[in-house]
Scaffold this motif. Sequence first.
Motif, short mmCIF file in Angstrom:
data_model
loop_
_atom_site.label_atom_id
_atom_site.label_comp_id
_atom_site.label_asym_id
_atom_site.label_seq_id
_atom_site.Cartn_x
_atom_site.Cartn_y
_atom_site.Cartn_z
N PRO A 179 -45.45 -1.22 -9.18
CA PRO A 179 -45.81 0.17 -9.50
C PRO A 179 -47.18 0.58 -8.97
CG PRO A 179 -45.88 -1.21 -11.47
CD PRO A 179 -45.24 -2.02 -10.40
N LEU A 180 -48.02 -0.39 -8.63
CA LEU A 180 -49.33 -0.07 -8.07
C LEU A 180 -49.27 0.14 -6.56
CD1 LEU A 180 -51.69 -2.49 -10.07
CD2 LEU A 180 -51.37 -0.03 -10.39
N SER A 181 -48.07 0.00 -5.98
CA SER A 181 -47.94 0.13 -4.52
C SER A 181 -47.66 1.56 -4.09
CB SER A 181 -46.84 -0.79 -4.00
OG SER A 181 -45.56 -0.39 -4.49
N PHE A 182 -47.52 2.49 -5.05
CA PHE A 182 -47.24 3.88 -4.69
C PHE A 182 -47.74 4.79 -5.81
CE2 PHE A 182 -43.71 2.44 -7.23
CZ PHE A 182 -43.36 3.52 -8.01
N SER A 183 -47.91 6.06 -5.48
CA SER A 183 -48.38 7.02 -6.47
C SER A 183 -47.31 8.09 -6.70
CB SER A 183 -49.68 7.69 -6.02
OG SER A 183 -49.46 8.45 -4.84
N VAL A 184 -47.39 8.74 -7.86
CA VAL A 184 -46.50 9.86 -8.18
C VAL A 184 -47.34 11.01 -8.71
CG1 VAL A 184 -44.51 8.38 -8.69
CG2 VAL A 184 -46.10 8.97 -10.53
N PRO A 185 -46.83 12.24 -8.63
CA PRO A 185 -47.60 13.38 -9.12
C PRO A 185 -47.76 13.34 -10.63
CG PRO A 185 -45.81 14.08 -7.66
CD PRO A 185 -45.56 12.65 -8.01
N ALA A 186 -48.95 13.70 -11.10
CA ALA A 186 -49.24 13.67 -12.53
C ALA A 186 -48.94 14.99 -13.22
CB ALA A 186 -50.71 13.29 -12.76
N PHE A 187 -48.84 16.06 -12.46
CA PHE A 187 -48.70 17.39 -13.07
C PHE A 187 -47.51 18.15 -12.48
CE2 PHE A 187 -53.21 16.20 -13.15
CZ PHE A 187 -53.40 16.18 -14.52
N GLY A 188 -47.05 19.14 -13.23
CA GLY A 188 -45.93 19.97 -12.78
C GLY A 188 -44.60 19.36 -13.16
N ASP A 189 -43.65 20.22 -13.55
CA ASP A 189 -42.32 19.74 -13.91
C ASP A 189 -41.44 19.52 -12.68
OD1 ASP A 189 -42.95 19.76 -16.61
OD2 ASP A 189 -42.27 21.83 -16.88
N LEU A 190 -41.54 20.42 -11.70
CA LEU A 190 -40.76 20.30 -10.47
C LEU A 190 -41.74 20.23 -9.30
CD1 LEU A 190 -38.08 20.35 -8.95
CD2 LEU A 190 -38.13 22.85 -9.03
N VAL A 191 -41.77 19.06 -8.66
CA VAL A 191 -42.79 18.81 -7.63
C VAL A 191 -42.16 18.07 -6.46
CG1 VAL A 191 -45.03 17.78 -7.13
CG2 VAL A 191 -44.54 18.58 -9.43
N GLU A 192 -42.52 18.46 -5.26
CA GLU A 192 -42.12 17.71 -4.08
C GLU A 192 -43.34 17.00 -3.54
OE1 GLU A 192 -40.10 20.08 -1.20
OE2 GLU A 192 -38.22 20.04 -2.33
N ASP A 193 -43.20 15.69 -3.41
CA ASP A 193 -44.30 14.86 -2.92
C ASP A 193 -43.83 14.20 -1.63
OD1 ASP A 193 -46.75 13.72 -2.83
OD2 ASP A 193 -46.44 12.31 -4.47
N THR A 194 -44.67 13.41 -1.05
CA THR A 194 -44.31 12.71 0.18
C THR A 194 -43.11 11.79 -0.07
OG1 THR A 194 -46.62 12.72 0.86
CG2 THR A 194 -45.14 11.21 2.02
N GLY A 195 -42.01 12.15 0.52
CA GLY A 195 -40.82 11.29 0.44
C GLY A 195 -39.90 11.55 -0.73
N PHE A 196 -40.39 12.15 -1.83
CA PHE A 196 -39.56 12.32 -3.02
C PHE A 196 -39.72 13.71 -3.64
CE2 PHE A 196 -39.13 7.75 -2.93
CZ PHE A 196 -37.87 7.53 -3.50
N SER A 197 -38.63 14.14 -4.26
CA SER A 197 -38.65 15.32 -5.12
C SER A 197 -38.59 14.83 -6.55
CB SER A 197 -37.43 16.21 -4.82
OG SER A 197 -37.28 17.22 -5.81
N PHE A 198 -39.40 15.43 -7.43
CA PHE A 198 -39.46 15.02 -8.83
C PHE A 198 -39.12 16.18 -9.74
CE2 PHE A 198 -42.40 12.21 -6.59
CZ PHE A 198 -42.08 10.96 -7.11
N TYR A 199 -38.38 15.88 -10.79
CA TYR A 199 -38.12 16.86 -11.83
C TYR A 199 -38.25 16.18 -13.18
CZ TYR A 199 -35.90 20.34 -14.80
OH TYR A 199 -35.65 21.24 -15.79
N THR A 200 -39.12 16.72 -14.04
CA THR A 200 -39.36 16.16 -15.37
C THR A 200 -38.99 17.19 -16.42
OG1 THR A 200 -41.15 14.74 -14.54
CG2 THR A 200 -41.12 15.19 -16.91
#
Length: 242
Positions: A179-200
Amino acid sequence: MRKKVEVFWVHADEELQSAVLSEHIDILDSEERKTYERYLVDCKKVEFLIGRLLVKGLVGQKLGLSPKQIRFFANEYGKLFIDYRAMTETIKRPVFFNLSHSQQMWVCALSEIEQTGIDVEAAHQDCVLEVMPTVFLEKEIAAVEEQAAPEGKRKVFYRLWTRKEAVMKAKGMGFSLPPLSFSVPAFGDLVEDTGFSFYTFSPLKGYLASVAVAREGSAQITYEVSRIEMAELLTGTVSYSG
């Protein structure tokens, strides 16, 4: 181009006993039955069987098959995939899925994108901030610690935690992917980051769930969340309309 990810969740309002679910065991294939019988704790049997009922019911309706026809295989890290080799029917568009469970909550994501992962946590529990250095990068820890109120810290903590697990599950590696080998967005419910789309989202008060889906070119990923009542699941009356 749009690609839809469908998320379904079911909550057991009261604790279920495996004896109550005994009539549903026939949905398990021989290997799954062995796994089920190996569980010595009743709650683990319930967790396993409800998960299979949910996934096989949804996938079966999606593909126009009986839930009993759905078979799985696992990769080297244990991630499950639908075994299309075991089907005599021709499937025009493969379906991928991922499942998560926490306490009395089950969530399942269906997608046409292979790298799809989901995680749910009982976020009403106090977060153990001491574990952050082992799973969160410095900027992720800072995002939690800069929240003044305990509720704010808890929300950011579980958003990060569920997104981390969702990525590890999407890649099919679990904690074999550090889990320390990559980062994820800390804020926002729907976010597109490098390589991934996130929905919380929060399926119910006290729970937080995150979906992570690999981005494919310029395709826009949309999310649709639906609740399934436990009674519908157990009686086989879920009407899938996706």
